[in-house]
Design a protein around this motif. Structure first.
Motif, PDB file in Angstrom:
ATOM      1  N   ARG A   1      39.463  32.205  26.222  1.00  0.00           N
ATOM      2  CA  ARG A   1      38.432  33.227  26.446  1.00  0.00           C
ATOM      3  C   ARG A   1      39.037  34.603  26.727  1.00  0.00           C
ATOM      4  O   ARG A   1      38.374  35.620  26.529  1.00  0.00           O
ATOM      5  CB  ARG A   1      37.533  32.802  27.618  1.00  0.00           C
ATOM      6  CG  ARG A   1      36.688  31.570  27.315  1.00  0.00           C
ATOM      7  CD  ARG A   1      36.112  30.965  28.585  1.00  0.00           C
ATOM      8  NE  ARG A   1      34.991  31.739  29.142  1.00  0.00           N
ATOM      9  CZ  ARG A   1      33.694  31.469  28.927  1.00  0.00           C
ATOM     10  NH1 ARG A   1      33.363  30.458  28.123  1.00  0.00           N
ATOM     11  NH2 ARG A   1      32.751  32.193  29.502  1.00  0.00           N
ATOM     12  N   HIS A   2      40.285  34.633  27.181  1.00  0.00           N
ATOM     13  CA  HIS A   2      40.927  35.907  27.534  1.00  0.00           C
ATOM     14  C   HIS A   2      42.322  35.956  26.920  1.00  0.00           C
ATOM     15  O   HIS A   2      43.333  36.102  27.611  1.00  0.00           O
ATOM     16  CB  HIS A   2      41.000  36.056  29.058  1.00  0.00           C
ATOM     17  CG  HIS A   2      39.676  35.977  29.729  1.00  0.00           C
ATOM     18  ND1 HIS A   2      38.825  37.064  29.835  1.00  0.00           N
ATOM     19  CD2 HIS A   2      39.030  34.927  30.321  1.00  0.00           C
ATOM     20  CE1 HIS A   2      37.722  36.686  30.466  1.00  0.00           C
ATOM     21  NE2 HIS A   2      37.819  35.401  30.761  1.00  0.00           N
TER      22      HIS A   2
ATOM     23  N   LEU B   1      45.468  38.086  27.946  1.00  0.00           N
ATOM     24  CA  LEU B   1      45.316  38.513  29.334  1.00  0.00           C
ATOM     25  C   LEU B   1      45.645  37.355  30.280  1.00  0.00           C
ATOM     26  O   LEU B   1      46.492  37.490  31.160  1.00  0.00           O
ATOM     27  CB  LEU B   1      43.896  39.013  29.592  1.00  0.00           C
ATOM     28  CG  LEU B   1      43.611  39.526  31.012  1.00  0.00           C
ATOM     29  CD1 LEU B   1      44.481  40.739  31.333  1.00  0.00           C
ATOM     30  CD2 LEU B   1      42.121  39.874  31.167  1.00  0.00           C
TER      31      LEU B   1
ATOM     32  N   ASP C   1      35.271  34.281  34.315  1.00  0.00           N
ATOM     33  CA  ASP C   1      35.545  35.446  33.479  1.00  0.00           C
ATOM     34  C   ASP C   1      35.654  36.711  34.328  1.00  0.00           C
ATOM     35  O   ASP C   1      36.554  37.547  34.138  1.00  0.00           O
ATOM     36  CB  ASP C   1      34.441  35.625  32.431  1.00  0.00           C
ATOM     37  CG  ASP C   1      34.430  34.523  31.393  1.00  0.00           C
ATOM     38  OD1 ASP C   1      35.478  33.874  31.215  1.00  0.00           O
ATOM     39  OD2 ASP C   1      33.380  34.314  30.766  1.00  0.00           O
TER      40      ASP C   1
ATOM     41  N   GLN D   1      39.133  39.177  35.002  1.00  0.00           N
ATOM     42  CA  GLN D   1      39.145  40.626  34.783  1.00  0.00           C
ATOM     43  C   GLN D   1      39.508  41.372  36.076  1.00  0.00           C
ATOM     44  O   GLN D   1      40.151  42.427  36.029  1.00  0.00           O
ATOM     45  CB  GLN D   1      37.772  41.097  34.269  1.00  0.00           C
ATOM     46  CG  GLN D   1      37.366  40.519  32.926  1.00  0.00           C
ATOM     47  CD  GLN D   1      38.206  41.080  31.774  1.00  0.00           C
ATOM     48  OE1 GLN D   1      38.852  42.113  31.907  1.00  0.00           O
ATOM     49  NE2 GLN D   1      38.192  40.387  30.641  1.00  0.00           N
TER      50      GLN D   1
END
Length: 469
Positions: free
Chosen positions: A405-406, A409, A457, A461
């Motif tokens: 999903r990232h 990152l 999520d 971040q």
């Protein structure tokens, strides 16, 4: 003729031979002195050789040396850990997303031979059977014992590089002149090498019907070939890495004292009982188990720390001679190859200031060496114990989802260490943040569908910055 000072390397093992190749390719006059005899003439002595796991950092050095094709010809892909439970069932835990993220198993002796030949082809001179007795740093002189003639010979050496392993003779010589702050932290566990032979080498009486069918079908490997096999048993474990011809190098890691330990498992009957109890599914795969266990020595495991790696511009240590680590992240060789690449680059641009080059090399590599040493110790606990625990498997599943999903990152620490050349220190620091985040998100949960992915999520971040280029 090059105006650069000639380079003398003590140790023509994996790191020394690669470093000799890279420096000779750059125009340096290079001589290597190796204590052992030429393995191309006498063979590579086994019995204490953990197979090598080749990852991206190591592959980079081999690419620069022009060895990719010849090494890959002898390597076997490992997609992940094949975990063997006590009840006999097994499960593959992938290392990466797909077959673009794998590691490679290669025999230490075969790789060392390829590197020695590459160093000689590049122009380096290698002297075998030469044991370093002492160094006169003021006279820039090595005193070497020639194993063939049994004579002491002197060799001029203005710039000395020590790649002679954890028991480095050059390190001892430097330490006698200026204390290096040496500390060795033993693990308290040792290792013993065993073997699963290729199917064609099994004694007929040792072949089960299942193995016979595999052999008759043309299969060379007794178990899944494209995996690093692990039998985790809490405070100890066995692993098995494939070799290209079909065998597996098996390594038992066990405490040195206590029960069970190398101190209490000595007789053939004790060995047989121990393996029948804890590694029952592996026993039929090792027809020479008792012989191998009895004959092969117990290897020493531990972490070497030094406060200093060099003596001004005259001598420098690298690889295991400077920062030996335990083998549980499969990064000892890969880290040493990174050392060789870094030093070759620095010497190419700054070889007229050796003291400056050596100081810069140490300042760059020390934080990374310390980071991978810590991660290797942590990985032992994961491999022998955590890898089969439900909470570990839950965190690992969430880790994979967050990585998808990232992308770019949230990168699993294992992936940062193994599939990239991101500095070890960066991977270590970032890995701590991600581990704490996974623990936070999985707290009180037993199943993946209990985790709030939208919250996950948001937290990713909040706590993670972009990965450095």
């Amino acid at each position: 003729m090059s105006s650069r000072a000639p380079i003398t390397i003590i140790g023509a093992g994996l790191v020394g031979a690669l470093l000799g190749t890279l420096l000779a390719q750059r125009g340096f006059a290079v001589e290597l002195f190796e204590r052992r005899a030429d393995p191309r003439k006498i063979g590579y002595l086994g019995g204490r050789s953990i197979n090598l796991a080749l990852a991206e950092r190591g592959m980079h050095g081999l690419r620069l040396a022009g060895l990719t094709a010849s090494v890959m010809d002898k390597a076997v892909m490992m997609r992940g850990r094949m975990v063997h439970a006590l009840d006999g069932h097994s499960e593959l835990l992938r290392y990466g997303r797909d077959d673009s993220e794998v590691i490679w198993s290669i025999n230490r002796g075969q790789l060392n031979t390829l590197l020695i030949e590459a160093a000689e082809a590049a122009g380096a001179k290698i002297h075998f059977g030469q044991r370093l007795e002492s160094v006169d740093f003021d006279r820039s002189t090595l005193r070497m014992f020639d194993e063939t003639s049994a004579e002491i010979r002197e060799h001029e050496a203005v710039v000395m590089l020590g790649t002679d392993g954890a028991g480095s003779a050059l390190r001892a010589a430097i330490n006698a002149v200026t204390p290096l702050g040496e500390r060795f932290e033993p693990l308290g566990h040792g290792y013993k090498e065993l073997e699963i032979p290729a199917l064609g080498d099994f004694p007929p009486s040792a072949l089960s019907p299942e193995l016979t069918d595999k052999r008759d079908a043309g299969e060379r490997f007794a178990i899944e070939r494209n995996a690093l096999h692990i039998w985790p048993r809490g405070h100890y474990m066995c692993i098995a890495l494939p070799n290209a011809e079909g065998s597996f190098t098996v390594t038992l890691f066990l405490p040195n004292s206590g029960d069970p330990s190398f101190a209490t498992i000595v007789s053939p009957a004790q060995v047989a009982d121990f393996f029948a109890r804890d590694f029952a599914d592996a026993v039929p795969l090792m027809p020479s188990l008792i012989e191998d266990f009895t004959q092969n020595p117990v290897g020493v495991l531990g972490t070497l720390h030094l406060d200093r790696w060099h003596l001004d511009g005259r001598a420098l240590l690298l690889g295991d001679a400077a920062h030996a680590i335990v083998p549980f992240h499969g990064q000892g060789m890969n880290c040493g190859f990174e050392d060789a690449v870094e030093l070759a680059d620095l010497l190419e641009t700054g070889s007229h200031d050796m003291a400056g080059v050596f100081a810069e090399f140490e300042s760059r590599r020390r934080p990374n060496a310390e980071a991978i040493a810590a991660m290797a110790l942590e990985n032992y606990i994961e491999m022998r114990d955590s890898v089969a625990a439900p909470d570990f498997l839950l965190r690992r599943s969430l880790e994979r989802i967050l990585a998808e999903r990232h992308s770019g990152l949230f990168v699993p620490r294992y992936a940062m260490v193994t599939f990239t050349r991101l500095p070890y220190a960066t991977a270590f620091a970032r890995g701590k943040i991600q581990s704490n985040l996974l623990a936070e998100l999985c707290a009180g949960k037993t199943k993946l569908d209990q985790i709030d992915l939208q919250l996950a999520d948001t937290r990713v971040q909040q706590v993670l910055s972009d990965i450095p280029a």
